[in-house]
Design a protein around this motif. Structure first.
Motif, PDB file in Angstrom:
ATOM      1  N   SER A  87      31.902  45.616  48.064  1.00 22.52           N
ATOM      2  CA  SER A  87      30.961  46.652  48.214  1.00 22.52           C
ATOM      3  C   SER A  87      31.138  47.496  47.169  1.00 22.52           C
ATOM      4  O   SER A  87      29.472  47.948  46.701  1.00 22.52           O
ATOM      5  CB  SER A  87      30.011  45.963  49.001  1.00 22.52           C
ATOM      6  N   LEU A  88      31.690  47.973  48.007  1.00 27.59           N
ATOM      7  CA  LEU A  88      31.211  50.640  47.582  1.00 27.59           C
ATOM      8  C   LEU A  88      32.129  50.397  45.704  1.00 27.59           C
ATOM      9  O   LEU A  88      31.434  51.265  45.197  1.00 27.59           O
ATOM     10  CB  LEU A  88      32.016  51.052  48.095  1.00 27.59           C
ATOM     11  N   ALA A  89      33.347  49.297  45.300  1.00 25.49           N
ATOM     12  CA  ALA A  89      33.879  49.825  44.004  1.00 25.49           C
ATOM     13  C   ALA A  89      32.783  48.863  43.409  1.00 25.49           C
ATOM     14  O   ALA A  89      32.701  49.409  42.086  1.00 25.49           O
ATOM     15  CB  ALA A  89      34.917  48.471  44.578  1.00 25.49           C
ATOM     16  N   GLU A  90      31.643  47.889  43.686  1.00 29.50           N
ATOM     17  CA  GLU A  90      30.860  47.684  42.314  1.00 29.50           C
ATOM     18  C   GLU A  90      30.325  47.913  42.737  1.00 29.50           C
ATOM     19  O   GLU A  90      29.704  48.585  41.178  1.00 29.50           O
ATOM     20  CB  GLU A  90      30.194  46.054  43.243  1.00 29.50           C
ATOM     21  N   MET A 150      35.146  40.841  43.308  1.00 24.78           N
ATOM     22  CA  MET A 150      34.632  41.624  42.725  1.00 24.78           C
ATOM     23  C   MET A 150      34.594  40.819  41.370  1.00 24.78           C
ATOM     24  O   MET A 150      35.655  40.210  40.872  1.00 24.78           O
ATOM     25  CB  MET A 150      35.978  42.948  42.134  1.00 24.78           C
ATOM     26  N   LYS A 151      33.661  41.645  41.084  1.00 24.88           N
ATOM     27  CA  LYS A 151      33.471  40.141  39.352  1.00 24.88           C
ATOM     28  C   LYS A 151      34.175  41.437  37.982  1.00 24.88           C
ATOM     29  O   LYS A 151      34.359  42.109  38.087  1.00 24.88           O
ATOM     30  CB  LYS A 151      31.629  40.952  39.044  1.00 24.88           C
ATOM     31  N   LEU A 205      34.777  49.642  31.785  1.00 25.44           N
ATOM     32  CA  LEU A 205      35.950  50.677  33.419  1.00 25.44           C
ATOM     33  C   LEU A 205      36.389  51.957  33.475  1.00 25.44           C
ATOM     34  O   LEU A 205      36.370  52.743  33.579  1.00 25.44           O
ATOM     35  CB  LEU A 205      37.237  49.319  33.412  1.00 25.44           C
ATOM     36  N   LYS A 206      36.628  52.134  31.678  1.00 28.45           N
ATOM     37  CA  LYS A 206      37.151  53.240  30.998  1.00 28.45           C
ATOM     38  C   LYS A 206      36.589  54.037  30.887  1.00 28.45           C
ATOM     39  O   LYS A 206      36.636  55.397  31.454  1.00 28.45           O
ATOM     40  CB  LYS A 206      38.347  52.939  29.809  1.00 28.45           C
ATOM     41  N   GLY A 256      39.581  40.073  34.811  1.00 22.91           N
ATOM     42  CA  GLY A 256      38.844  39.601  35.336  1.00 22.91           C
ATOM     43  C   GLY A 256      39.239  39.864  37.794  1.00 22.91           C
ATOM     44  O   GLY A 256      40.127  41.082  37.437  1.00 22.91           O
ATOM     45  N   THR A 257      39.060  39.032  38.145  1.00 26.99           N
ATOM     46  CA  THR A 257      38.310  39.221  40.044  1.00 26.99           C
ATOM     47  C   THR A 257      40.012  39.552  40.512  1.00 26.99           C
ATOM     48  O   THR A 257      40.255  41.118  41.169  1.00 26.99           O
ATOM     49  CB  THR A 257      38.171  37.800  40.330  1.00 26.99           C
ATOM     50  N   SER A 258      41.370  39.155  39.804  1.00 30.72           N
ATOM     51  CA  SER A 258      42.735  39.667  40.623  1.00 30.72           C
ATOM     52  C   SER A 258      42.570  40.822  39.775  1.00 30.72           C
ATOM     53  O   SER A 258      43.208  42.065  41.638  1.00 30.72           O
ATOM     54  CB  SER A 258      43.597  38.407  39.923  1.00 30.72           C
ATOM     55  N   LEU A 259      42.696  41.610  38.917  1.00 27.79           N
ATOM     56  CA  LEU A 259      43.214  42.690  38.710  1.00 27.79           C
ATOM     57  C   LEU A 259      42.229  43.843  39.060  1.00 27.79           C
ATOM     58  O   LEU A 259      41.951  45.086  39.459  1.00 27.79           O
ATOM     59  CB  LEU A 259      43.083  42.828  36.771  1.00 27.79           C
TER      60      LEU A 259
END
Length: 95
Positions: A70-73, A1-2, A9-10, A53-56
């Motif tokens: 892809s759904l999360a994006e 994920m990017k 996000l919030k 970042g991608t990990s979080l």
């Protein structure tokens, strides 16, 4: 994920049916509210991080019960609506 900005996000979470749990002091907790009831679907934000970042983002994807990245994006980019997200959670027997 990017990678994404925490403020973006919030904003997205609040638009899609999440509410802040004000009782947390070290983190901001966001819980999904469905039909006026708090669900077990939640995620956390650290007060001192402005970028995720991608990990979080991967951890947040799991907390929000997305099976596919892809759904999360789509959720965070906004093509996936609140109603579609809730339908996905129901289909996956999360709520």
């Amino acid at each position: 994920m990017k990678s994404r900005k925490a403020k973006d996000l919030k904003k997205t979470l609040l638009k899609k049916g999440f509410e802040i749990n004000p009782k947390q002091q070290h983190h901001e907790s966001y819980y999904l509210i469905v039909d006026g009831k708090k669900t077990h679907i939640h995620t956390y934000f650290s007060h001192n991080l402005s970028d995720y970042g991608t990990s979080l983002m991967g951890k947040m994807k799991k907390q929000l019960k997305f099976v596919e990245s892809s759904l999360a994006e789509k959720f965070f980019d906004c093509p996936l609506s609140k109603e579609e997200y809730i339908a996905m959670l129901k289909e996956n027997k999360e709520i």
